[in-house]
Write a protein that holds these residues in place. Structure first.
Motif, short mmCIF file in Angstrom:
data_model
loop_
_atom_site.label_atom_id
_atom_site.label_comp_id
_atom_site.label_asym_id
_atom_site.label_seq_id
_atom_site.Cartn_x
_atom_site.Cartn_y
_atom_site.Cartn_z
N ALA A 45 0.83 -1.21 0.00
CA ALA A 45 0.00 0.00 0.00
C ALA A 45 0.86 1.25 0.00
O ALA A 45 0.48 2.27 -0.59
CB ALA A 45 -0.94 0.00 1.20
N ALA A 46 2.02 1.21 0.62
CA ALA A 46 2.91 2.37 0.63
C ALA A 46 3.44 2.63 -0.77
O ALA A 46 3.51 3.78 -1.22
CB ALA A 46 4.07 2.14 1.60
N GLY A 47 3.80 1.59 -1.48
CA GLY A 47 4.34 1.76 -2.82
C GLY A 47 3.30 2.14 -3.85
O GLY A 47 3.64 2.66 -4.91
N ARG A 48 2.05 1.89 -3.57
CA ARG A 48 0.99 2.17 -4.53
C ARG A 48 0.05 3.27 -4.03
O ARG A 48 -1.11 3.33 -4.43
CB ARG A 48 0.18 0.90 -4.80
N SER A 49 0.54 4.17 -3.19
CA SER A 49 -0.34 5.19 -2.59
C SER A 49 -0.95 6.11 -3.63
O SER A 49 -2.11 6.50 -3.53
CB SER A 49 0.42 5.99 -1.53
N ALA A 50 -0.20 6.47 -4.67
CA ALA A 50 -0.75 7.34 -5.72
C ALA A 50 -1.87 6.63 -6.48
O ALA A 50 -2.89 7.25 -6.81
CB ALA A 50 0.35 7.77 -6.67
N GLU A 51 -1.68 5.35 -6.75
CA GLU A 51 -2.71 4.60 -7.45
C GLU A 51 -3.95 4.41 -6.58
O GLU A 51 -5.09 4.41 -7.08
CB GLU A 51 -2.16 3.24 -7.90
N ILE A 52 -3.75 4.24 -5.28
CA ILE A 52 -4.88 4.12 -4.36
C ILE A 52 -5.67 5.43 -4.35
O ILE A 52 -6.91 5.42 -4.37
CB ILE A 52 -4.39 3.74 -2.94
N LEU A 53 -4.97 6.56 -4.33
CA LEU A 53 -5.64 7.85 -4.37
C LEU A 53 -6.39 8.04 -5.67
O LEU A 53 -7.54 8.50 -5.67
CB LEU A 53 -4.62 8.98 -4.17
N ASP A 54 -5.80 7.67 -6.79
CA ASP A 54 -6.48 7.77 -8.08
C ASP A 54 -7.73 6.90 -8.12
O ASP A 54 -8.78 7.33 -8.63
CB ASP A 54 -5.51 7.36 -9.18
N ALA A 55 -7.65 5.71 -7.56
CA ALA A 55 -8.82 4.83 -7.51
C ALA A 55 -9.90 5.41 -6.61
O ALA A 55 -11.09 5.29 -6.91
CB ALA A 55 -8.41 3.44 -7.03
N ALA A 56 -9.50 6.05 -5.53
CA ALA A 56 -10.49 6.66 -4.62
C ALA A 56 -11.22 7.80 -5.32
O ALA A 56 -12.42 7.98 -5.13
CB ALA A 56 -9.82 7.15 -3.35
N TYR A 57 -10.49 8.58 -6.11
CA TYR A 57 -11.14 9.67 -6.86
C TYR A 57 -12.12 9.14 -7.89
O TYR A 57 -13.08 9.82 -8.25
CB TYR A 57 -10.10 10.55 -7.55
N GLY A 58 -11.92 7.94 -8.37
CA GLY A 58 -12.80 7.37 -9.38
C GLY A 58 -13.99 6.62 -8.82
O GLY A 58 -14.79 6.07 -9.58
N LEU A 59 -14.14 6.59 -7.50
CA LEU A 59 -15.27 5.88 -6.90
C LEU A 59 -16.58 6.61 -7.19
O LEU A 59 -16.61 7.84 -7.29
CB LEU A 59 -15.08 5.77 -5.39
N PRO A 60 -17.68 5.87 -7.31
CA PRO A 60 -18.97 6.52 -7.47
C PRO A 60 -19.36 7.26 -6.19
O PRO A 60 -18.93 6.88 -5.09
CB PRO A 60 -19.94 5.38 -7.77
N VAL A 61 -20.16 8.29 -6.33
CA VAL A 61 -20.54 9.09 -5.17
C VAL A 61 -21.67 8.38 -4.43
O VAL A 61 -22.81 8.32 -4.89
CB VAL A 61 -20.98 10.51 -5.60
N VAL A 62 -21.31 7.79 -3.30
CA VAL A 62 -22.26 7.13 -2.41
C VAL A 62 -21.88 7.52 -0.99
O VAL A 62 -20.89 8.22 -0.77
CB VAL A 62 -22.25 5.59 -2.58
N ALA A 63 -22.65 7.05 -0.04
CA ALA A 63 -22.33 7.35 1.36
C ALA A 63 -20.98 6.74 1.72
O ALA A 63 -20.73 5.56 1.47
CB ALA A 63 -23.42 6.77 2.27
N GLY A 64 -20.10 7.53 2.25
CA GLY A 64 -18.79 7.06 2.67
C GLY A 64 -17.68 7.31 1.67
O GLY A 64 -16.51 7.11 1.98
N THR A 65 -18.03 7.76 0.46
CA THR A 65 -17.00 8.01 -0.55
C THR A 65 -16.05 9.12 -0.10
O THR A 65 -14.83 9.02 -0.29
CB THR A 65 -17.65 8.37 -1.90
N GLU A 66 -16.60 10.17 0.49
CA GLU A 66 -15.75 11.27 0.94
C GLU A 66 -14.77 10.83 2.02
O GLU A 66 -13.63 11.28 2.05
CB GLU A 66 -16.61 12.43 1.45
N THR A 67 -15.20 9.92 2.87
CA THR A 67 -14.33 9.40 3.91
C THR A 67 -13.18 8.59 3.29
O THR A 67 -12.02 8.72 3.71
CB THR A 67 -15.13 8.53 4.90
#
Length: 100
Positions: A45-67
């Motif tokens: 997870a440390a080595g892929r933190s940028a990819e994790i952030l990019d995936a989080a930005y691509g999540l659909p807007v539902v309850a908990g997405t902002e968290t």
């Protein structure tokens, strides 16, 4: 019928770590395995933190997405603060230089 891999008191076990499912065979505890897998997941997870952030930005807007996005931003910021992306890029550069 006597099994040759089961050692009794009259037949001594061979030297070294036996691999015969006896009480002396080399096994790992569940706690040790859990710790090792947990450390591996944190390193990944440390080595892929940028990819994790990019995936989080691509999540659909539902309850908990902002968290989830806030957690991903905090994780990526922490990894950038300690210099993990620079190390990952250096390792990728070394590995890609070996291919060319």
């Amino acid at each position: 019928m006597r099994q040759p891999w089961l050692h009794t008191t009259d037949t001594p076990a061979p030297r070294g770590a036996p691999d015969d499912f006896s009480p002396h065979s080399a096994t790992r505890t569940a706690g040790g395995v859990t710790l090792a897998v947990g450390i591996a997941l944190v390193v990944m997870a440390a080595g892929r933190s940028a990819e994790i952030l990019d995936a989080a930005y691509g999540l659909p807007v539902v309850a908990g997405t902002e968290t989830v996005i806030a957690l991903a931003e905090a994780w990526d910021g922490a990894m950038q603060a300690i210099g993990v992306p620079g190390v990952v890029n250096a390792v990728r550069g070394v590995l890609s230089a070996g291919r060319g």
